[in-house]
Design a protein around this motif. Structure first.
Motif, PDB file in Angstrom:
ATOM      1  N   ASN A  39       0.837  -1.207   0.000  1.00  0.00           N
ATOM      2  CA  ASN A  39       0.000   0.000   0.000  1.00  0.00           C
ATOM      3  C   ASN A  39       0.870   1.256   0.000  1.00  0.00           C
ATOM      4  O   ASN A  39       1.805   1.380   0.792  1.00  0.00           O
ATOM      5  N   GLY A  40       0.592   2.181  -0.943  1.00  0.00           N
ATOM      6  CA  GLY A  40       1.318   3.436  -1.025  1.00  0.00           C
ATOM      7  C   GLY A  40       2.596   3.388  -1.848  1.00  0.00           C
ATOM      8  O   GLY A  40       3.217   4.425  -2.078  1.00  0.00           O
ATOM      9  N   LYS A  41       3.007   2.227  -2.298  1.00  0.00           N
ATOM     10  CA  LYS A  41       4.255   2.099  -3.037  1.00  0.00           C
ATOM     11  C   LYS A  41       4.090   2.471  -4.511  1.00  0.00           C
ATOM     12  O   LYS A  41       2.986   2.469  -5.051  1.00  0.00           O
ATOM     13  N   THR A  42       5.223   2.749  -5.148  1.00  0.00           N
ATOM     14  CA  THR A  42       5.287   2.947  -6.587  1.00  0.00           C
ATOM     15  C   THR A  42       5.972   1.725  -7.178  1.00  0.00           C
ATOM     16  O   THR A  42       7.051   1.328  -6.724  1.00  0.00           O
ATOM     17  N   ILE A  43       5.326   1.138  -8.183  1.00  0.00           N
ATOM     18  CA  ILE A  43       5.838  -0.085  -8.788  1.00  0.00           C
ATOM     19  C   ILE A  43       6.013   0.157 -10.285  1.00  0.00           C
ATOM     20  O   ILE A  43       5.081   0.595 -10.960  1.00  0.00           O
ATOM     21  N   THR A  44       7.202  -0.110 -10.789  1.00  0.00           N
ATOM     22  CA  THR A  44       7.512   0.098 -12.201  1.00  0.00           C
ATOM     23  C   THR A  44       7.541  -1.251 -12.916  1.00  0.00           C
ATOM     24  O   THR A  44       8.226  -2.177 -12.471  1.00  0.00           O
ATOM     25  N   LEU A  45       6.791  -1.345 -14.006  1.00  0.00           N
ATOM     26  CA  LEU A  45       6.683  -2.581 -14.776  1.00  0.00           C
ATOM     27  C   LEU A  45       6.769  -2.280 -16.265  1.00  0.00           C
ATOM     28  O   LEU A  45       6.380  -1.198 -16.704  1.00  0.00           O
ATOM     29  N   LYS A  46       7.229  -3.250 -17.030  1.00  0.00           N
ATOM     30  CA  LYS A  46       7.305  -3.090 -18.476  1.00  0.00           C
ATOM     31  C   LYS A  46       5.913  -3.225 -19.097  1.00  0.00           C
ATOM     32  O   LYS A  46       5.054  -3.943 -18.568  1.00  0.00           O
ATOM     33  N   VAL A  47       5.735  -2.560 -20.229  1.00  0.00           N
ATOM     34  CA  VAL A  47       4.487  -2.669 -20.992  1.00  0.00           C
ATOM     35  C   VAL A  47       4.265  -4.146 -21.345  1.00  0.00           C
ATOM     36  O   VAL A  47       5.207  -4.875 -21.648  1.00  0.00           O
ATOM     37  N   ASN A  48       3.026  -4.591 -21.251  1.00  0.00           N
ATOM     38  CA  ASN A  48       2.559  -5.966 -21.487  1.00  0.00           C
ATOM     39  C   ASN A  48       2.814  -6.909 -20.322  1.00  0.00           C
ATOM     40  O   ASN A  48       2.403  -8.063 -20.360  1.00  0.00           O
ATOM     41  N   LYS A  49       3.450  -6.455 -19.264  1.00  0.00           N
ATOM     42  CA  LYS A  49       3.665  -7.290 -18.077  1.00  0.00           C
ATOM     43  C   LYS A  49       2.359  -7.404 -17.297  1.00  0.00           C
ATOM     44  O   LYS A  49       1.604  -6.445 -17.167  1.00  0.00           O
ATOM     45  N   THR A  50       2.075  -8.591 -16.785  1.00  0.00           N
ATOM     46  CA  THR A  50       0.891  -8.775 -15.950  1.00  0.00           C
ATOM     47  C   THR A  50       1.287  -8.665 -14.486  1.00  0.00           C
ATOM     48  O   THR A  50       2.425  -8.958 -14.104  1.00  0.00           O
ATOM     49  N   THR A 111      -2.506   5.772 -11.019  1.00  0.00           N
ATOM     50  CA  THR A 111      -2.846   5.301  -9.678  1.00  0.00           C
ATOM     51  C   THR A 111      -3.913   4.233  -9.784  1.00  0.00           C
ATOM     52  O   THR A 111      -4.874   4.368 -10.542  1.00  0.00           O
ATOM     53  N   LEU A 112      -3.744   3.184  -9.002  1.00  0.00           N
ATOM     54  CA  LEU A 112      -4.713   2.097  -8.933  1.00  0.00           C
ATOM     55  C   LEU A 112      -5.158   1.997  -7.483  1.00  0.00           C
ATOM     56  O   LEU A 112      -4.344   1.757  -6.594  1.00  0.00           O
ATOM     57  N   SER A 113      -6.453   2.245  -7.231  1.00  0.00           N
ATOM     58  CA  SER A 113      -6.960   2.282  -5.854  1.00  0.00           C
ATOM     59  C   SER A 113      -8.123   1.311  -5.668  1.00  0.00           C
ATOM     60  O   SER A 113      -8.885   1.049  -6.600  1.00  0.00           O
ATOM     61  N   PHE A 114      -8.260   0.830  -4.432  1.00  0.00           N
ATOM     62  CA  PHE A 114      -9.310  -0.113  -4.051  1.00  0.00           C
ATOM     63  C   PHE A 114      -9.876   0.277  -2.690  1.00  0.00           C
ATOM     64  O   PHE A 114      -9.210   0.949  -1.908  1.00  0.00           O
ATOM     65  N   SER A 115     -11.082  -0.213  -2.415  1.00  0.00           N
ATOM     66  CA  SER A 115     -11.655  -0.020  -1.082  1.00  0.00           C
ATOM     67  C   SER A 115     -12.400  -1.286  -0.652  1.00  0.00           C
ATOM     68  O   SER A 115     -12.849  -2.081  -1.484  1.00  0.00           O
ATOM     69  N   TYR A 116     -12.515  -1.425   0.669  1.00  0.00           N
ATOM     70  CA  TYR A 116     -13.201  -2.568   1.282  1.00  0.00           C
ATOM     71  C   TYR A 116     -13.612  -2.128   2.684  1.00  0.00           C
ATOM     72  O   TYR A 116     -12.752  -1.883   3.530  1.00  0.00           O
ATOM     73  N   PHE A 117     -14.922  -2.016   2.931  1.00  0.00           N
ATOM     74  CA  PHE A 117     -15.416  -1.417   4.164  1.00  0.00           C
ATOM     75  C   PHE A 117     -14.727  -0.064   4.326  1.00  0.00           C
ATOM     76  O   PHE A 117     -14.735   0.737   3.407  1.00  0.00           O
ATOM     77  N   GLU A 118     -14.050   0.179   5.456  1.00  0.00           N
ATOM     78  CA  GLU A 118     -13.372   1.461   5.660  1.00  0.00           C
ATOM     79  C   GLU A 118     -11.895   1.420   5.237  1.00  0.00           C
ATOM     80  O   GLU A 118     -11.176   2.402   5.363  1.00  0.00           O
ATOM     81  N   LYS A 119     -11.439   0.294   4.708  1.00  0.00           N
ATOM     82  CA  LYS A 119     -10.041   0.157   4.293  1.00  0.00           C
ATOM     83  C   LYS A 119      -9.833   0.728   2.892  1.00  0.00           C
ATOM     84  O   LYS A 119     -10.687   0.589   2.018  1.00  0.00           O
ATOM     85  N   GLU A 120      -8.685   1.361   2.706  1.00  0.00           N
ATOM     86  CA  GLU A 120      -8.289   1.907   1.411  1.00  0.00           C
ATOM     87  C   GLU A 120      -6.924   1.340   1.035  1.00  0.00           C
ATOM     88  O   GLU A 120      -6.080   1.130   1.903  1.00  0.00           O
ATOM     89  N   PHE A 121      -6.736   1.083  -0.244  1.00  0.00           N
ATOM     90  CA  PHE A 121      -5.462   0.579  -0.757  1.00  0.00           C
ATOM     91  C   PHE A 121      -5.173   1.308  -2.058  1.00  0.00           C
ATOM     92  O   PHE A 121      -6.063   1.479  -2.896  1.00  0.00           O
ATOM     93  N   SER A 122      -3.905   1.731  -2.234  1.00  0.00           N
ATOM     94  CA  SER A 122      -3.533   2.450  -3.447  1.00  0.00           C
ATOM     95  C   SER A 122      -2.070   2.200  -3.785  1.00  0.00           C
ATOM     96  O   SER A 122      -1.223   2.175  -2.888  1.00  0.00           O
ATOM     97  N   VAL A 123      -1.796   1.983  -5.061  1.00  0.00           N
ATOM     98  CA  VAL A 123      -0.424   1.877  -5.559  1.00  0.00           C
ATOM     99  C   VAL A 123      -0.304   2.745  -6.801  1.00  0.00           C
ATOM    100  O   VAL A 123      -1.270   2.943  -7.526  1.00  0.00           O
TER     101      VAL A 123
END
Length: 129
Positions: A39-50, A111-123
């Motif tokens: 949560n909160g990190k920056t992740i670098t990936l190549k194009v077409n990577k899953t 940014t890619l963010s998610f929520s679940y009840f009161e929890k938040e997650f973002s990378v």
């Protein structure tokens, strides 16, 4: 000699049919794994990577599930959502892991963010060529 030739042909045919299946499994299993600890990190990936984002111990049968709240669909493609590691079978309730699979479509930062009840997650996902 015929037996040896038959064996070689049969072995070659089996190798031909077995290897593609194994290589597909390696490709499918090569997705980068992201968890709640990222949560909160920056992740670098190549194009077409899953990459997979897995949320552990999501309530089964609860009103809420982990859901995407922010995603740049021009840069990141949603592929699938799967559940695993259910805490119990033949029961009401329990927990399971919820995994979202994505693919980097093009270079750029998003940014890619998610929520679940009161929890938040973002990378922050950075796609590179």
């Amino acid at each position: 000699m015929k037996k040896i030739l038959s064996f070689i042909l049969m072995f070659s045919a089996c190798t031909f049919f077995v290897l593609p299946a194994n290589s597909q499994q390696k490709i499918a299993g090569s997705a980068i794994k992201i968890t709640q600890k990222d949560n909160g990190k920056t992740i670098t990936l190549k194009v077409n990577k899953t990459f997979d984002i897995t949320f552990a111990k999501e309530c089964v049968g609860c009103r809420y599930v982990w859901e995407t709240t922010q995603s740049d669909t021009s840069k990141i493609a949603f592929i699938s959502n799967t559940y695993s590691k259910r805490s119990c079978t033949d029961c009401a309730g329990g927990y399971r892991d919820n995994t979202f699979r994505f693919r980097i479509k093009r270079a750029g930062k998003s940014t890619l963010s998610f929520s679940y009840f009161e929890k938040e997650f973002s990378v922050t996902i950075v796609g590179k060529k």
